[in-house]
Design an enzyme around this catalytic site. Structure first.
Site, short mmCIF file in Angstrom:
data_model
loop_
_atom_site.label_atom_id
_atom_site.label_comp_id
_atom_site.label_asym_id
_atom_site.label_seq_id
_atom_site.Cartn_x
_atom_site.Cartn_y
_atom_site.Cartn_z
N ALA A 52 3.65 -3.29 -22.69
CA ALA A 52 3.24 -3.69 -24.01
C ALA A 52 3.86 -4.91 -24.89
CB ALA A 52 3.07 -2.55 -24.82
N ASN A 109 4.28 4.24 -33.93
CA ASN A 109 5.20 4.73 -32.87
C ASN A 109 6.08 5.64 -33.44
OD1 ASN A 109 5.96 1.92 -33.60
ND2 ASN A 109 8.00 2.54 -32.78
N GLN A 117 0.63 3.14 -28.18
CA GLN A 117 0.68 4.67 -28.60
C GLN A 117 -0.66 5.50 -28.71
OE1 GLN A 117 3.53 6.65 -29.00
NE2 GLN A 117 5.00 4.84 -29.09
N ALA A 150 1.81 1.50 -19.68
CA ALA A 150 1.57 2.51 -18.80
C ALA A 150 2.33 3.76 -19.13
CB ALA A 150 1.63 2.16 -17.25
N CYS A 160 13.36 2.08 -29.46
CA CYS A 160 14.00 0.68 -29.19
C CYS A 160 15.01 0.42 -30.32
CB CYS A 160 12.80 -0.36 -29.39
SG CYS A 160 11.60 0.18 -28.27
#
Length: 404
Positions: A75, A155, A183, A204, A328
């Site tokens: 993504a 997210n 998401q 994925a 992240c």
């Protein structure tokens, strides 16, 4: 029950065994290992057939035409390709872009880069419920706006934006709409025949598929044009060059096929798990739910425990895999930028924990986790002088702390 317990499904999901099986068939010499771009022999043809079948499976989950699906490495790449690709291609029409303050870093860092290149970006502030509304988007639209980028599901807090309504607005104004849906696949119904979305990013590994593969939906009617960001052999109709990883594409296809099949039943089961977990914590003092509880995916519960530092709570919950903020940014000790944008103060933003549930979460795990959380919060508050002051009725916001 095995410890530790994984409650961080928004960071990544384990690969479904059915997906792993399909992927393993595309690796070895007696399997489907060929290069999908090899047009001169059966190994290439078989690999291409597998990749195209997977493309169809991805398209079917979101009701798109398979020709509108472009393979990427995830993504993050999809967001980069969509936003930079559109901004550069349509730069002569205008250089204004609209996004929100609570997008994933893959969107925010991309728009920051475009600002360095001379584009102008408006960052929308969400409401307290964490939602971006069509009215907010409309107020920011200008004659030189070429692109709006708004995520489908957040997210960190799991809130669901009304993308269909935002799409009606952007289409009526001739502005392209990009949606980060990393998401939402397998959690929320997506119908791209009905939704007026021009570009949509998929991943994925958030949907029980492998890491390292994703896709970008690029609408054909009305046609969306992009400037490629990766150049090479002209793969993916020139939009994204590079040899396709057959096993990765097949894995994503199978993961999305399963998501389509199981979504309704899975959402029901996971809603019950999340509600069961929340019911066991609900009565705690100074407990705050971050983001709307109604416009939210079943998998997510983001809670702030006031007077408890989030990082110390995570350390106390050593048997639970949870996070504060997104994966992240979880290495940073800054308070969550998403929660700050919701209007949470630094203390509440710092005391937040994201619990995300998934396909392999059990009732037993949820009960164990809830008991551990209660225990850890009580223990940490006992150690906190701030908690004592709060219990004594001291208004902590009015305290003037001595500087050292």
């Amino acid at each position: 029950m095995k410890l530790p317990i994984y409650l961080d499904y928004s960071a990544t999901t384990p690969v479904d065994p059915r997906v792993a099986q399909k992927m393993s068939e595309c690796l070895l010499v007696d399997g489907n290992f060929g290069n999908p771009a090899s047009r001169s022999h059966v190994f290439g043809w078989k690999a291409e057939e597998a990749v195209e079948n997977a493309r169809r499976q991805v398209a079917e989950l979101v009701n798109a035409d398979p020709r509108e699906i472009v393979w990427t490495s995830g993504a993050t790449e999809s967001d980069n390709l969509a936003i930079k690709g559109v901004a550069h291609f349509y730069a002569s029409k205008g250089k204004h872009i609209i996004t929100s303050k609570i997008e994933h870093k893959a969107v925010l860092d991309t728009t920051r880069q475009l600002e360095r290149e001379g584009f102008e970006v408006t960052y929308l502030e969400p409401g307290e419920d964490g939602l971006i509304t069509p009215a907010m988007v409309e107020a920011a639209l200008r004659d030189d706006t070429t692109l709006v980028s708004v995520m489908h599901v957040n997210n960190e807090i799991g809130t669901i934006n009304d993308i269909a309504a935002i799409g009606e607005l952007t289409r009526s104004r001739g502005v392209l709409l990009h949606v980060d849906a990393a998401q939402s696949t397998g959690k929320v119904e997506i119908d791209l025949e009905k939704m007026k979305v021009d570009l949509m990013s998929f991943s994925a590994h958030k949907t029980y598929g492998p890491k390292g593969v994703g896709a970008l939906y690029v609408r054909r009617k009305p046609r969306v044009r992009l400037e490629a960001q990766t150049h090479g052999g002209g793969h993916e109709r020139g939009m994204r060059s590079g040899t396709l990883a057959t096993h990765q594409c097949v894995g994503m296809g199978e993961a999305f096929r399963i998501a389509k099949e199981d979504m309704a039943a899975e959402n029901q089961r996971i809603t019950a798990l999340r509600d069961r977990f929340y019911r066991q914590l609900e009565g705690m003092e100074e407990l705050y739910v971050n983001g709307s509880l109604t416009a939210r995916v079943p998998h997510n519960l983001n809670l702030s425990f006031n007077y408890v530092e989030g990082e110390s709570l995570i350390m106390a919950l050593k048997d639970l895999a949870v996070s504060s903020g997104s994966a992240c940014t979880s290495a940073s000790l800054e308070p969550s930028y998403v929660l700050r944008a919701l209007g949470r103060n630094d203390e509440l933003a710092h005391s937040s924990i994201r619990f995300t549930f998934g396909r392999f979460t059990t009732e037993e795990e949820v009960d164990y986790a809830a008991a551990k959380v209660r225990e850890a919060v009580d223990k940490l508050r006992e150690l906190s002088p701030l908690w004592d002051m709060f219990k004594e009725g001291v208004d902590l916001s009015s305290v003037e702390w001595a500087a050292h």
